[in-house]
Design an enzyme around this catalytic site. Sequence first.
Site, PDB file in Angstrom:
ATOM      1  CE1 TYR A  55      33.872  49.015  41.674  1.00  0.00           C
ATOM      2  CE2 TYR A  55      32.619  47.709  43.246  1.00  0.00           C
ATOM      3  CZ  TYR A  55      33.660  48.581  42.971  1.00  0.00           C
ATOM      4  OH  TYR A  55      34.481  49.006  43.991  1.00  0.00           O
TER       5      TYR A  55
ATOM      6  CG  ASP B 113      32.149  39.880  40.992  1.00  0.00           C
ATOM      7  OD1 ASP B 113      31.760  39.460  42.110  1.00  0.00           O
ATOM      8  OD2 ASP B 113      32.663  40.994  40.826  1.00  0.00           O
TER       9      ASP B 113
ATOM     10  CE  LYS C  72      28.312  44.673  47.654  1.00  0.00           C
ATOM     11  NZ  LYS C  72      28.836  44.686  46.313  1.00  0.00           N
TER      12      LYS C  72
HETATM   13  C1  LIG Z   1      30.376  44.949  45.934  1.00  0.00           C
HETATM   14  C2  LIG Z   1      30.968  44.246  44.793  1.00  0.00           C
HETATM   15  C3  LIG Z   1      32.353  44.044  44.690  1.00  0.00           C
HETATM   16  C4  LIG Z   1      33.342  44.641  45.645  1.00  0.00           C
HETATM   17  O1  LIG Z   1      33.171  44.162  46.938  1.00  0.00           O
HETATM   18  P1  LIG Z   1      33.813  45.004  48.163  1.00  0.00           P
HETATM   19  O2  LIG Z   1      33.531  44.149  49.344  1.00  0.00           O
HETATM   20  O3  LIG Z   1      33.095  46.315  48.161  1.00  0.00           O
HETATM   21  O4  LIG Z   1      35.259  45.147  47.872  1.00  0.00           O
HETATM   22  C5  LIG Z   1      32.822  43.272  43.648  1.00  0.00           C
HETATM   23  N1  LIG Z   1      31.986  42.740  42.749  1.00  0.00           N
HETATM   24  C6  LIG Z   1      30.658  42.921  42.813  1.00  0.00           C
HETATM   25  C7  LIG Z   1      29.782  42.277  41.798  1.00  0.00           C
HETATM   26  C8  LIG Z   1      30.102  43.684  43.825  1.00  0.00           C
HETATM   27  O5  LIG Z   1      28.790  43.879  43.854  1.00  0.00           O
END
Ligand SMILES: *Cc1c(COP(=O)(O)O)cnc(C)c1O
Length: 436
Positions: free
Chosen positions: A150, A245, A273
């Site tokens: 994701y 990511d 995060k």
């Molecule tokens: C949470 C997450 C996102 C998206 O971040 P948001 O702050 O919710 O937009 C993108 N990539 C990864 C790997 C994530 O865990």
Amino acid sequence: MSEQVAAKQNLSCELFQRATRLTPGGVHSPVRAFKGVGGTPIFFKSAQGATMTSVDGKEYIDFCQSFGPLILGHRDPDVSAAVREAVDTAWSFGACEPYSLELAEWITSRLPWVEMLRFVSSGTEAVMSALRVARAATSRNRILKFEGCYHGHSDPLLVKAGSGLAGEAASSSAGVSDQVASDTLVASLDDEDSVRDIFNEHADEIAAVILEPLPANYGLLVQRREFIDEVIRLARANGALVIFDEVISGFRVALGGMAQVLGIRPDLVTYGKVIGGGFPVAAYGGRKDLMELVAPVGPVYQAGTLSANPVGMRAGLATLQKAESVNVYDQLEKRTSQFCDRLNSEFKTNGLPFQITQTASIFWLHSATDQPIRRIEQIPAQNATAFAKVFHAALDGGAYLSPSGYEVNFVSLAHTEEVLERAHTTLINAVEQISR
Ligand SMILES: *Cc1c(COP(=O)(O)O)cnc(C)c1O
């Protein structure tokens, strides 16, 4: 559910009914609606350390931890002090300030692959911007991603594997044009051949390969080292950039995230995060020559009214400084392993059909399997329904797990051995109760 418990959840039910009239599904992010587990979402009014308190006054041990940011737990005293000071200083300037510089210097002096970075307000924004940089740098349009990873909700990443040619994708959300979706190619995790086939077909079209080096948004799909190495080798051999990511793994599995754990230097990397300690902060960064493509130095436009918000910057810095100074990573690794190993061995001894997959302070409770789960199609079919039952049994016992069988859970510094001992009893009881 006992009558007493039902009565106690009246206020959450009432608020949810009111919320559904005003916002889609009653929530501002879909998983919060409990669709994956059924029932009515609990409304929380406050949180401290490892626990959250519902509007109905019930306390829960929280393993969701806002889906990852709170590595020190809710309202850590040191972060709280930094936030209070920030609030008493300025909320937002829309101008230059020293706080983002401090956080940027702190990060770049420790993570050598982040030569330059830009702060944004969400992981989605960070990823979207990193892809734009990759396209500009390579003069190529396509992105290669993996099924089961994701990367936020920007259009080109709301895609799934299509049925046609090597890697062709279909949009996974209404409202994403086929044209945009067709810029993204989708490969399978744990499958070097799928990546090779796509590069054979689209060699000079791919601007970047983006991956979660520890996929943690569709369960916890721990990858083989050789697989990651091969993906990177293929990307480099074909002139594609490598984007890690690390929105979920960065500052979580180690200070330097998976790049540090694997000893791999991505071209670009995204954080979110933990980097904001519970405030809306994210960042993208990496090679200087690539980041210098970003406006106002270069031709890649990217901006944000609340970017590098001073309260978020100071909360983030206080969080990271404390994580480093108390060596949170070693502590959490040890505590989480003990917690998960013990649950796993009791599940096994007592023939309970559940299992935990864990890395550092991230754990995923799922239906038991013989083999490690590395791809989404290896997740047992009954997992979602089995998890929904455990979730509610755990909730009744006072533990709040992330409300979906496909979401991972987090242990924070505030999850002391005493808290984990109580959580152990709750989870064992929950699993026993629903397996009877
Ligand atoms: C949470 C997450 C996102 C998206 O971040 P948001 O702050 O919710 O937009 C993108 N990539 C990864 C790997 C994530 O865990």
